[in-house]
Design a protein around this motif. Structure first.
Motif, PDB file in Angstrom:
ATOM      1  N   VAL A 145       0.807   6.971  -6.703  1.00 29.50           N
ATOM      2  CA  VAL A 145      -0.279   7.931  -6.907  1.00 29.50           C
ATOM      3  C   VAL A 145       0.228   9.354  -6.675  1.00 29.50           C
ATOM      4  O   VAL A 145      -0.024  10.246  -7.482  1.00 29.50           O
ATOM      5  N   ARG A 146       0.980   9.556  -5.579  1.00 24.14           N
ATOM      6  CA  ARG A 146       1.546  10.882  -5.296  1.00 24.14           C
ATOM      7  C   ARG A 146       2.436  11.340  -6.440  1.00 24.14           C
ATOM      8  O   ARG A 146       2.383  12.484  -6.877  1.00 24.14           O
TER       9      ARG A 146
ATOM     10  N   SER B 218       0.821  -1.213   0.000  1.00 23.73           N
ATOM     11  CA  SER B 218       0.000   0.000   0.000  1.00 23.73           C
ATOM     12  C   SER B 218       0.860   1.271   0.000  1.00 23.73           C
ATOM     13  O   SER B 218       0.480   2.284  -0.588  1.00 23.73           O
ATOM     14  N   ASP B 219       2.033   1.223   0.648  1.00 23.48           N
ATOM     15  CA  ASP B 219       2.931   2.383   0.629  1.00 23.48           C
ATOM     16  C   ASP B 219       3.442   2.652  -0.782  1.00 23.48           C
ATOM     17  O   ASP B 219       3.529   3.801  -1.214  1.00 23.48           O
TER      18      ASP B 219
ATOM     19  N   LEU C 255       0.635   4.194  -2.786  1.00 25.10           N
ATOM     20  CA  LEU C 255       0.461   5.592  -2.394  1.00 25.10           C
ATOM     21  C   LEU C 255       1.553   6.471  -3.009  1.00 25.10           C
ATOM     22  O   LEU C 255       1.276   7.562  -3.525  1.00 25.10           O
ATOM     23  N   ASP C 256       2.805   5.986  -2.979  1.00 26.88           N
ATOM     24  CA  ASP C 256       3.911   6.729  -3.595  1.00 26.88           C
ATOM     25  C   ASP C 256       3.680   6.909  -5.090  1.00 26.88           C
ATOM     26  O   ASP C 256       3.934   7.980  -5.644  1.00 26.88           O
TER      27      ASP C 256
END
Length: 181
Positions: free
Chosen positions: A13-14, A6-7, A10-11
């Motif tokens: 997507v960012r 998930s990290d 998230l990275d």
């Protein structure tokens, strides 16, 4: 294994959100990060890919010159803001810097590590290189004291090591063109 961290997601997507924020400034539509006009300081890079790479790492105040013909927009931004020139440590980066120093008010200079371009640098390399930037006066002395001599031939370093103290170069101040502030 078919699972995704998930990290990492998230990275990703960012990162994709940051990249979408590249824009352009001025009549010449110069590639730039979203904070160039509002920021007190800007980073001048060679091209659009360099602006994108810095955006990936959250650096939103980069603007590209896209060649040795420095856009008027960039020259105007340099007059109003604290400016760091951040170029590839190759012949192209050197030529652009040489031209930029003649037409714009630059405060600091940083070069990518030898053999790497700004667009290929990791986040850690970018941050380290920008932290180790040198005042423009040091670089200006290298480029204009004897313009036939290239910086790497003169001192053997390109901004990675400690610069010589500026006091040693003071005897040449009468030959330099004055800088307007």
């Amino acid at each position: 294994d078919g699972t995704i961290n998930s990290d990492e997601l998230l990275d990703d997507v960012r990162q994709s959100m940051r990249i979408e924020k590249i824009g352009s400034v001025g009549e010449e539509k110069v590639p730039a990060g979203p904070n160039v006009l509002e920021s007190d300081a800007i980073i001048i890079v060679e091209g659009r890919a360099d602006v994108l790479n810095l955006l990936r790492y959250g650096i939103k105040n980069a603007v590209a010159v896209e060649g040795t013909n420095i856009p008027r927009t960039v020259i105007d931004l340099c007059e109003k803001k604290t400016t760091t020139a951040f170029f590839d440590g190759d012949r192209g980066g050197e030529l652009i810097l040489r031209e930029l120093l003649q037409v714009a008010d630059i405060d600091f200079v940083a070069f990518s590590p030898r053999g790497k371009s700004v667009e290929d640098m990791s986040r850690k390399e970018v941050i380290k290189t920008l932290r180790n930037k040198v005042p423009v006066e040091y670089v200006r002395d290298q480029y204009f004291e004897d313009s036939a001599e290239l910086p790497e031939l003169k001192g053997g370093h390109q901004g990675a090591e400690e610069p010589e103290p500026p006091e040693k170069k003071q005897k040449h101040t009468a030959t330099k063109r004055p800088r307007d502030h």
